[in-house]
Scaffold this motif. Structure first.
Motif, PDB file in Angstrom:
ATOM      1  N   HIS A 299      -8.394 -14.065   2.881  1.00 17.67           N
ATOM      2  CA  HIS A 299      -7.144 -14.888   3.518  1.00 17.67           C
ATOM      3  C   HIS A 299      -5.918 -14.251   3.246  1.00 17.67           C
ATOM      4  O   HIS A 299      -5.388 -13.710   2.225  1.00 17.67           O
ATOM      5  N   GLU A 300      -5.354 -13.715   4.630  1.00 17.35           N
ATOM      6  CA  GLU A 300      -4.248 -12.980   4.634  1.00 17.35           C
ATOM      7  C   GLU A 300      -2.929 -13.959   5.191  1.00 17.35           C
ATOM      8  O   GLU A 300      -3.277 -14.753   6.004  1.00 17.35           O
ATOM      9  N   ILE A 301      -1.715 -13.781   4.748  1.00 18.20           N
ATOM     10  CA  ILE A 301      -0.547 -14.400   5.224  1.00 18.20           C
ATOM     11  C   ILE A 301      -0.592 -13.554   6.719  1.00 18.20           C
ATOM     12  O   ILE A 301      -0.634 -12.378   7.035  1.00 18.20           O
ATOM     13  N   LYS A 302      -0.143 -14.547   7.710  1.00 14.49           N
ATOM     14  CA  LYS A 302       0.080 -14.065   9.206  1.00 14.49           C
ATOM     15  C   LYS A 302       1.439 -13.581   8.999  1.00 14.49           C
ATOM     16  O   LYS A 302       2.433 -14.522   9.126  1.00 14.49           O
ATOM     17  N   HIS A 303       2.109 -12.427   9.367  1.00 14.74           N
ATOM     18  CA  HIS A 303       3.620 -12.123   9.431  1.00 14.74           C
ATOM     19  C   HIS A 303       3.675 -12.148  10.925  1.00 14.74           C
ATOM     20  O   HIS A 303       2.878 -11.978  11.961  1.00 14.74           O
TER      21      HIS A 303
ATOM     22  N   ARG B 237      -1.723 -24.443   3.256  1.00 15.42           N
ATOM     23  CA  ARG B 237      -0.859 -25.499   3.242  1.00 15.42           C
ATOM     24  C   ARG B 237       0.560 -25.016   2.210  1.00 15.42           C
ATOM     25  O   ARG B 237       1.593 -25.224   2.883  1.00 15.42           O
ATOM     26  N   HIS B 238       0.433 -23.895   1.396  1.00 16.67           N
ATOM     27  CA  HIS B 238       1.784 -23.835   0.601  1.00 16.67           C
ATOM     28  C   HIS B 238       2.429 -22.463   1.610  1.00 16.67           C
ATOM     29  O   HIS B 238       3.520 -22.365   1.812  1.00 16.67           O
ATOM     30  N   ALA B 239       1.592 -21.873   2.502  1.00 21.33           N
ATOM     31  CA  ALA B 239       2.267 -21.015   3.591  1.00 21.33           C
ATOM     32  C   ALA B 239       3.144 -21.756   4.635  1.00 21.33           C
ATOM     33  O   ALA B 239       4.166 -21.481   4.618  1.00 21.33           O
ATOM     34  N   CYS B 240       2.663 -22.778   4.680  1.00 26.27           N
ATOM     35  CA  CYS B 240       3.366 -23.872   5.561  1.00 26.27           C
ATOM     36  C   CYS B 240       4.733 -24.442   4.788  1.00 26.27           C
ATOM     37  O   CYS B 240       5.906 -24.415   5.404  1.00 26.27           O
ATOM     38  N   LEU B 241       4.470 -24.510   3.744  1.00 27.57           N
ATOM     39  CA  LEU B 241       5.657 -25.086   2.911  1.00 27.57           C
ATOM     40  C   LEU B 241       6.582 -24.157   2.849  1.00 27.57           C
ATOM     41  O   LEU B 241       8.037 -24.259   2.761  1.00 27.57           O
TER      42      LEU B 241
ATOM     43  N   LEU C  84       6.235 -20.127   6.658  1.00 25.91           N
ATOM     44  CA  LEU C  84       5.286 -18.758   7.059  1.00 25.91           C
ATOM     45  C   LEU C  84       4.473 -19.043   8.286  1.00 25.91           C
ATOM     46  O   LEU C  84       4.491 -20.352   8.691  1.00 25.91           O
ATOM     47  N   GLU C  85       4.273 -18.052   9.274  1.00 25.72           N
ATOM     48  CA  GLU C  85       3.673 -18.260  10.393  1.00 25.72           C
ATOM     49  C   GLU C  85       2.359 -18.791  10.207  1.00 25.72           C
ATOM     50  O   GLU C  85       1.807 -19.712  11.234  1.00 25.72           O
ATOM     51  N   GLY C  86       1.448 -18.512   9.369  1.00 25.54           N
ATOM     52  CA  GLY C  86       0.025 -18.835   9.239  1.00 25.54           C
ATOM     53  C   GLY C  86      -0.676 -18.129   8.286  1.00 25.54           C
ATOM     54  O   GLY C  86      -0.202 -17.475   7.536  1.00 25.54           O
TER      55      GLY C  86
ATOM     56  N   ASN D  43       0.862 -22.196  11.409  1.00 24.97           N
ATOM     57  CA  ASN D  43       1.719 -23.277  10.888  1.00 24.97           C
ATOM     58  C   ASN D  43       2.684 -24.125  12.195  1.00 24.97           C
ATOM     59  O   ASN D  43       3.246 -23.271  12.986  1.00 24.97           O
ATOM     60  N   PRO D  44       2.131 -25.386  12.519  1.00 21.74           N
ATOM     61  CA  PRO D  44       2.744 -25.697  13.634  1.00 21.74           C
ATOM     62  C   PRO D  44       4.308 -25.990  13.744  1.00 21.74           C
ATOM     63  O   PRO D  44       4.787 -26.147  14.894  1.00 21.74           O
ATOM     64  N   LYS D  45       4.795 -25.906  12.637  1.00 26.12           N
ATOM     65  CA  LYS D  45       6.416 -25.952  12.558  1.00 26.12           C
ATOM     66  C   LYS D  45       7.070 -24.461  12.603  1.00 26.12           C
ATOM     67  O   LYS D  45       8.000 -24.450  12.541  1.00 26.12           O
ATOM     68  N   HIS D  46       6.168 -23.402  12.809  1.00 17.94           N
ATOM     69  CA  HIS D  46       7.116 -22.165  12.578  1.00 17.94           C
ATOM     70  C   HIS D  46       7.412 -21.747  14.236  1.00 17.94           C
ATOM     71  O   HIS D  46       6.860 -22.183  14.986  1.00 17.94           O
ATOM     72  N   PRO D  47       8.384 -21.118  14.361  1.00 14.79           N
ATOM     73  CA  PRO D  47       8.917 -20.655  15.821  1.00 14.79           C
ATOM     74  C   PRO D  47       7.759 -20.082  16.741  1.00 14.79           C
ATOM     75  O   PRO D  47       7.612 -20.129  17.567  1.00 14.79           O
ATOM     76  N   ALA D  48       6.969 -19.195  15.792  1.00 15.54           N
ATOM     77  CA  ALA D  48       5.733 -18.422  16.744  1.00 15.54           C
ATOM     78  C   ALA D  48       4.973 -19.501  17.213  1.00 15.54           C
ATOM     79  O   ALA D  48       4.483 -19.189  18.382  1.00 15.54           O
ATOM     80  N   TYR D  49       4.760 -20.568  16.530  1.00 19.99           N
ATOM     81  CA  TYR D  49       4.094 -21.624  17.326  1.00 19.99           C
ATOM     82  C   TYR D  49       4.318 -21.904  18.532  1.00 19.99           C
ATOM     83  O   TYR D  49       3.770 -22.264  19.532  1.00 19.99           O
ATOM     84  N   ARG D  50       5.710 -22.384  18.423  1.00 17.28           N
ATOM     85  CA  ARG D  50       6.365 -22.829  19.945  1.00 17.28           C
ATOM     86  C   ARG D  50       6.561 -21.789  21.131  1.00 17.28           C
ATOM     87  O   ARG D  50       6.356 -21.804  22.009  1.00 17.28           O
ATOM     88  N   ARG D  51       6.663 -20.267  20.477  1.00 18.96           N
ATOM     89  CA  ARG D  51       6.500 -19.232  21.405  1.00 18.96           C
ATOM     90  C   ARG D  51       5.335 -19.220  22.218  1.00 18.96           C
ATOM     91  O   ARG D  51       5.219 -19.199  23.390  1.00 18.96           O
TER      92      ARG D  51
END
Length: 195
Positions: free
Chosen positions: A20-24, A150-154, A157-159, A182-190
């Motif tokens: 599992h890796e953080i999505k930058h 879950r922690h990445a979203c808190l 982070l992007e996901g 993460n549905p609350k991250h700006p990348a999700y909206r982009r």
């Protein structure tokens, strides 16, 4: 070399064989070094070697004279989080660094058929000394994936991207690479705005 691309999912895999890796939030890219020549190739096939000098300078300093790395070019903000707006602005091109999450070739050998676990070992060896400009993307293995997401979203982070440790590197969409955003991250909206 063609890029492996993750499939989108709503949940993070939780089995013991998943990394599992953080999505930058950056630009997906390959670093291709052939002796004294370094190229930065984007997913769209563009050559951005002249755009990011810090990555190129670091790649030339690494001991092996031939390698291919897959990863993400990012600008980090003061909190150490990727800042896509800063990256896209082009004002910080000399500060863009590379999070490498895979090693596809090294010293004349093609690593793509190796399992991800072996490719990660090769990547760790290449970047064993802490290098400024290029670093191995951290990852965790196993059942911890959903909690990490879950922690990445808190943390805003992007996901996450989860990858099966036993699988080879495949071109195009790979069901053994799973991206959960993460549905609350700006990348999700982009991404949503593009459709």
């Amino acid at each position: 070399m063609e890029f492996a691309l993750p499939v989108k999912a709503d949940t993070v895999p939780s089995g013991p064989d998943w990394f599992h890796e953080i999505k930058h939030d950056g630009y997906r890219m390959m670093i291709i070094r052939e002796r004294d020549r370094v190229r930065l190739k984007t997913r769209g096939g563009f050559d951005w070697t002249d755009r990011y000098p810090w990555i190129v300078e670091t790649a030339v300093k690494l001991k092996p004279s031939q390698f291919v790395l897959d990863g993400e070019a990012v600008v980090l903000n003061v909190d150490g989080l990727s800042d896509f707006a800063a990256l896209q602005s082009r004002r910080y091109d000399d500060e863009v660094q590379f999070y490498a999450f895979d090693m596809l070739a090294g010293d004349g050998d093609d690593y793509r058929r190796l399992p991800l676990s072996m490719r990660k070992i090769n990547l760790a060896r290449l970047l064993a000394r802490r290098t400024e400009g290029i670093q191995a993307a951290p990852y965790e293995q196993g059942e911890i994936g959903p909690d990490l997401f879950r922690h990445a979203c808190l943390m805003g982070l992007e996901g996450m991207v989860s990858k099966h440790s036993a699988r080879a590197y495949g071109a195009g969409r790979c069901t053994h690479w799973v991206k959960v955003k993460n549905p609350k991250h700006p990348a999700y909206r982009r991404v949503q705005d593009q459709f």
